[in-house]
Scaffold this active site. Structure first.
Site, PDB file in Angstrom:
ATOM      1  CB  VAL A 191       8.072  18.521   0.161  1.00  0.00           C
ATOM      2  CG1 VAL A 191       8.577  18.505   1.600  1.00  0.00           C
ATOM      3  CG2 VAL A 191       7.519  19.896  -0.181  1.00  0.00           C
ATOM      4  N   GLY A 192       9.305  15.711  -0.629  1.00  0.00           N
ATOM      5  CA  GLY A 192       9.917  14.443  -0.196  1.00  0.00           C
ATOM      6  C   GLY A 192      11.257  14.229  -0.865  1.00  0.00           C
ATOM      7  CD  GLU A 246       9.998  -0.348   8.893  1.00  0.00           C
ATOM      8  OE1 GLU A 246       9.313  -1.312   8.512  1.00  0.00           O
ATOM      9  OE2 GLU A 246      10.894  -0.446   9.734  1.00  0.00           O
ATOM     10  CB  CYS A 284       2.252  -1.939   5.624  1.00  0.00           C
ATOM     11  SG  CYS A 284       2.550  -1.664   7.369  1.00  0.00           S
ATOM     12  N   GLY A 318       5.185  14.484  -2.644  1.00  0.00           N
ATOM     13  CA  GLY A 318       6.342  13.588  -2.552  1.00  0.00           C
ATOM     14  C   GLY A 318       7.465  13.957  -3.509  1.00  0.00           C
ATOM     15  N   PRO A 319       7.162  14.066  -4.805  1.00  0.00           N
ATOM     16  CG  PRO A 319       6.322  13.448  -6.877  1.00  0.00           C
ATOM     17  CD  PRO A 319       5.896  13.759  -5.478  1.00  0.00           C
ATOM     18  CD  GLU A 379       1.345  -3.019  -0.096  1.00  0.00           C
ATOM     19  OE1 GLU A 379       1.895  -2.120  -0.751  1.00  0.00           O
ATOM     20  OE2 GLU A 379       1.545  -3.191   1.120  1.00  0.00           O
ATOM     21  CE  LYS A 398       6.117  14.335   1.530  1.00  0.00           C
ATOM     22  NZ  LYS A 398       4.702  14.056   1.145  1.00  0.00           N
ATOM     23  N   GLY A 441       3.632  18.832   1.804  1.00  0.00           N
ATOM     24  CA  GLY A 441       3.842  19.017   0.372  1.00  0.00           C
ATOM     25  C   GLY A 441       3.792  17.707  -0.374  1.00  0.00           C
TER      26      GLY A 441
HETATM   27  P1  NAD Z   1       3.938   6.336  -1.089  1.00  0.00           P
HETATM   28  O1  NAD Z   1       5.213   5.608  -1.281  1.00  0.00           O
HETATM   29  O2  NAD Z   1       3.184   6.779  -2.274  1.00  0.00           O
HETATM   30  O3  NAD Z   1       4.181   7.668  -0.235  1.00  0.00           O
HETATM   31  C1  NAD Z   1       4.819   7.647   1.019  1.00  0.00           C
HETATM   32  C2  NAD Z   1       5.445   9.005   1.285  1.00  0.00           C
HETATM   33  O4  NAD Z   1       6.488   9.234   0.336  1.00  0.00           O
HETATM   34  C3  NAD Z   1       4.467  10.172   1.129  1.00  0.00           C
HETATM   35  O5  NAD Z   1       4.747  11.144   2.102  1.00  0.00           O
HETATM   36  C4  NAD Z   1       4.798  10.684  -0.253  1.00  0.00           C
HETATM   37  O6  NAD Z   1       4.481  12.044  -0.422  1.00  0.00           O
HETATM   38  C5  NAD Z   1       6.293  10.477  -0.292  1.00  0.00           C
HETATM   39  N1  NAD Z   1       6.858  10.419  -1.650  1.00  0.00           N
HETATM   40  C6  NAD Z   1       6.234  10.071  -2.810  1.00  0.00           C
HETATM   41  N2  NAD Z   1       7.103  10.168  -3.844  1.00  0.00           N
HETATM   42  C7  NAD Z   1       8.289  10.572  -3.327  1.00  0.00           C
HETATM   43  C8  NAD Z   1       9.573  10.827  -3.890  1.00  0.00           C
HETATM   44  N3  NAD Z   1       9.816  10.694  -5.194  1.00  0.00           N
HETATM   45  N4  NAD Z   1      10.567  11.185  -3.036  1.00  0.00           N
HETATM   46  C9  NAD Z   1      10.360  11.306  -1.727  1.00  0.00           C
HETATM   47  N5  NAD Z   1       9.164  11.089  -1.141  1.00  0.00           N
HETATM   48  C10 NAD Z   1       8.135  10.726  -1.939  1.00  0.00           C
HETATM   49  O7  NAD Z   1       3.061   5.412  -0.134  1.00  0.00           O
HETATM   50  P2  NAD Z   1       1.565   5.649   0.353  1.00  0.00           P
HETATM   51  O8  NAD Z   1       0.664   5.369  -0.806  1.00  0.00           O
HETATM   52  O9  NAD Z   1       1.466   6.949   1.066  1.00  0.00           O
HETATM   53  O10 NAD Z   1       1.420   4.495   1.452  1.00  0.00           O
HETATM   54  C11 NAD Z   1       1.083   3.189   1.147  1.00  0.00           C
HETATM   55  C12 NAD Z   1       2.308   2.297   1.104  1.00  0.00           C
HETATM   56  O11 NAD Z   1       3.021   2.381   2.325  1.00  0.00           O
HETATM   57  C13 NAD Z   1       1.949   0.836   0.964  1.00  0.00           C
HETATM   58  O12 NAD Z   1       2.811   0.216   0.035  1.00  0.00           O
HETATM   59  C14 NAD Z   1       2.199   0.270   2.343  1.00  0.00           C
HETATM   60  O13 NAD Z   1       2.476  -1.105   2.381  1.00  0.00           O
HETATM   61  C15 NAD Z   1       3.341   1.079   2.802  1.00  0.00           C
HETATM   62  N6  NAD Z   1       3.439   1.063   4.260  1.00  0.00           N
HETATM   63  C16 NAD Z   1       4.466   0.378   4.853  1.00  0.00           C
HETATM   64  C17 NAD Z   1       4.558   0.333   6.235  1.00  0.00           C
HETATM   65  C18 NAD Z   1       5.686  -0.397   6.923  1.00  0.00           C
HETATM   66  O14 NAD Z   1       5.937  -0.106   8.079  1.00  0.00           O
HETATM   67  N7  NAD Z   1       6.376  -1.303   6.277  1.00  0.00           N
HETATM   68  C19 NAD Z   1       3.623   0.985   7.019  1.00  0.00           C
HETATM   69  C20 NAD Z   1       2.595   1.666   6.381  1.00  0.00           C
HETATM   70  C21 NAD Z   1       2.525   1.709   5.001  1.00  0.00           C
END
Ligand code: NAD
Length: 472
Positions: free
Chosen positions: A206-207, A245, A279, A203-204, A379, A170, A201
């Site tokens: 499909v994820g 991560e 990140c 996050g809330p 962040e 996803k 899809g």
């Molecule tokens: P996000 O947490 O908003 O989304 C990440 C993924 O999770 C997306 O695919 C999203 O659709 C999905 N998602 C959202 N809500 C969900 C839910 N309720 N259930 C399941 N899945 C859901 O993050 P983002 O804005 O896409 O990315 C930025 C963040 O990612 C920053 O905080 C960054 O630091 C972090 N990041 C961490 C690393 C690492 O390796 N530690 C690497 C890259 C990015």
């Protein structure tokens, strides 16, 4: 503009189950470039069912079969390098040069590194009267963010497949086009049907359905700490293996005796890379109080070289942020820091000159903030550096360790031994010493609220293995 209306499930592209779509925008032009399906829970069910059906066969495949399949996949990535870079520039806004070198280059290097790990990995060992086996852990849910969209897909899918697991991916709703390209490359590599599946899809929807699905054994998530917490809770309820991560607020510590100009210049390149959406970015630069003003002067001069511009232009070093939402968040953070008393060393709120269209922010350097200010603690995920003075090494260590995060970091010193000694006391997952290079075989992951679990190298493979002992 392309309208894609299918998902990759069970070894082929299947018509989308629902009518809803996600509009993909080019963040430099704010124009729509494609639509993809906003997937449904029913599609998650179908993808997990396909992955479960394929799991026993793929788990029983030999090391040689997996090596051959993953070599074809790696070669497919290399063959599509230009298309990968162009796709990431179009949907994420990454400048073309960085898109080729890092957004396309790193996944190829990471896939190659995993081929080396798989070639040598001992899947069983003798322990006294036991043989201990490392078995495939089952069906993997891979949930990824937008900032390094292909790297973070490859860093999950390739080790999962190498371990003998099957996968449902996803990807971020901001960057689904690179995920579709990845699915096409997987398809071209000729893996058995159902071994890899893609559901685009929200996050809330499909994820969340995927992370909680009873047919999923391992959840591998990269994204924000807030969503990571929710995923961890849902995985806990299902007693699934989980790796998270998450975010970071990493410190770069310049010890007396270091090459100050190099440390500051490399730090700016690090923070402004990918328009600050990294990140692991060293978003807090810690310098000795005696060198504070000199460091700020170097930073001000260096920041002038990072004028944002059109990401398609090969000369551009900083592009737009991914979305209007992200741009507003970052601009609000800069405004908040100024309200908290920050001195503006470079950049500032508002649009860069001549760039009213596109999700641009000005590469910004802030000073004179107290350690508990929001811009020091939270962040920001944009091109914003905070410079902090310290009085002695203990103070520097307290500041470096003084956030909820622990993902990455840097130490600069006159000699590697004292840098390494300081780095060993930092509460963080990886530290670059005097500008040490990225190593695709080194374990990558966070301490504290930056996550649990590791990606890359042997440690990354082991996230997708389960342990079994036979006694004789
Ligand atoms: P996000 O947490 O908003 O989304 C990440 C993924 O999770 C997306 O695919 C999203 O659709 C999905 N998602 C959202 N809500 C969900 C839910 N309720 N259930 C399941 N899945 C859901 O993050 P983002 O804005 O896409 O990315 C930025 C963040 O990612 C920053 O905080 C960054 O630091 C972090 N990041 C961490 C690393 C690492 O390796 N530690 C690497 C890259 C990015």
């Amino acid at each position: 503009m392309e309208h894609y209306a299918d998902q990759y499930i069970g070894g082929g592209w299947r018509p989308a189950a629902g009518p809803d779509t996600i509009v993909v925008l080019n963040p430099a032009t704010e124009q729509p470039i494609a639509t993809v399906p906003a997937g449904t829970a029913a599609e998650v069910d179908a993808a997990v069912a396909a992955a479960r059906a394929a799991a026993p066969g793929w788990a029983a495949s030999s090391r040689e079969e997996r090596l051959a399949a993953l070599t074809r996949l790696r070669d497919g990535l290399a063959a599509h390098r230009a298309e990968i870079a162009a796709t990431v520039t179009a949907e994420l806004g990454t400048p073309a040069g960085f898109a080729d070198a890092v957004q396309a280059g790193t996944p190829i290097a990471v896939a190659s590194a995993y081929l080396d790990v798989l070639a040598d990995y001992a899947f069983h060992e003798k322990v006294g009267n036991s043989t201990v086996y490392a078995e495939p852990a089952g069906v993997v849910a891979a949930i990824t963010p937008w900032n390094y969209p292909l790297h973070l897909i490859v860093a999950k899918v390739v080790p999962a497949l190498a371990a003998g697991c099957t996968v449902v991916l996803k990807p971020s709703e901001e960057t689904p086009l690179i995920a579709r390209l990845f699915a096409r490359i997987v398809d071209g590599a000729g893996l058995p049907p159902g071994v890899f599946n893609l559901v685009t899809g929200l996050g809330p929807v499909v994820g969340a359905a995927l992370a909680a699905h009873p047919g999923v054994d391992v959840v591998s998530f990269t994204g924000s700490t807030a969503v990571g917490r929710a995923i961890g809770e849902s995985a806990g309820r299902g007693i699934k293996k989980v790796s998270l991560e998450l975010g970071g607020k990493s410190a770069s510590v310049v010890l007396p005796g270091a090459d100050l100009a190099r440390a500051v210049n490399v730090n700016l390149a690090n923070v402004f890379a990918n328009s600050g959406q990294t990140c692991t970015a060293w978003t807090r630069l810690l310098v000795h109080r005696d060198q504070y003003e000199e460091a700020l002067a170097i930073a001000a001069a260096s920041a002038a070289k990072y004028a944002p511009g059109d990401p398609a232009d090969p000369a551009t070093r900083v592009g737009p942020l991914v979305s209007a939402r992200q741009r507003e968040r970052v601009r609000e953070c800069i405004d908040g820091a100024l309200a908290d008393g920050a001195r503006l060393v470079a950049g500032g709120p508002g649009a860069p000159e001549g760039l009213e269209r596109g999700y641009y922010v000005r590469p910004t350097v802030l000073a004179d903030l107290p350690p508990d200010a929001r811009a020091v603690q939270e962040e920001i995920f944009g091109p914003v550096l905070v410079v902090l003075p310290y009085d002695d090494e203990e103070h520097a260590l307290a500041l470096a360790n003084g956030t909820e995060y622990g993902l990455a970091g840097a130490v600069w010193a006159g000699d590697e031994e004292s840098a390494a000694a300081f780095a060993r006391r930092m509460e963080t997952g990886q530290v670059d010493i005097n500008g040490g290079r990225f190593n695709p075989l080194a374990p990558f992951g966070g301490w504290k609220n930056s996550g649990v679990g590791r990606e890359l190298g042997r440690h990354g493979l082991e996230e997708f293995l389960q342990t079994k002992s036979l006694q004789f």
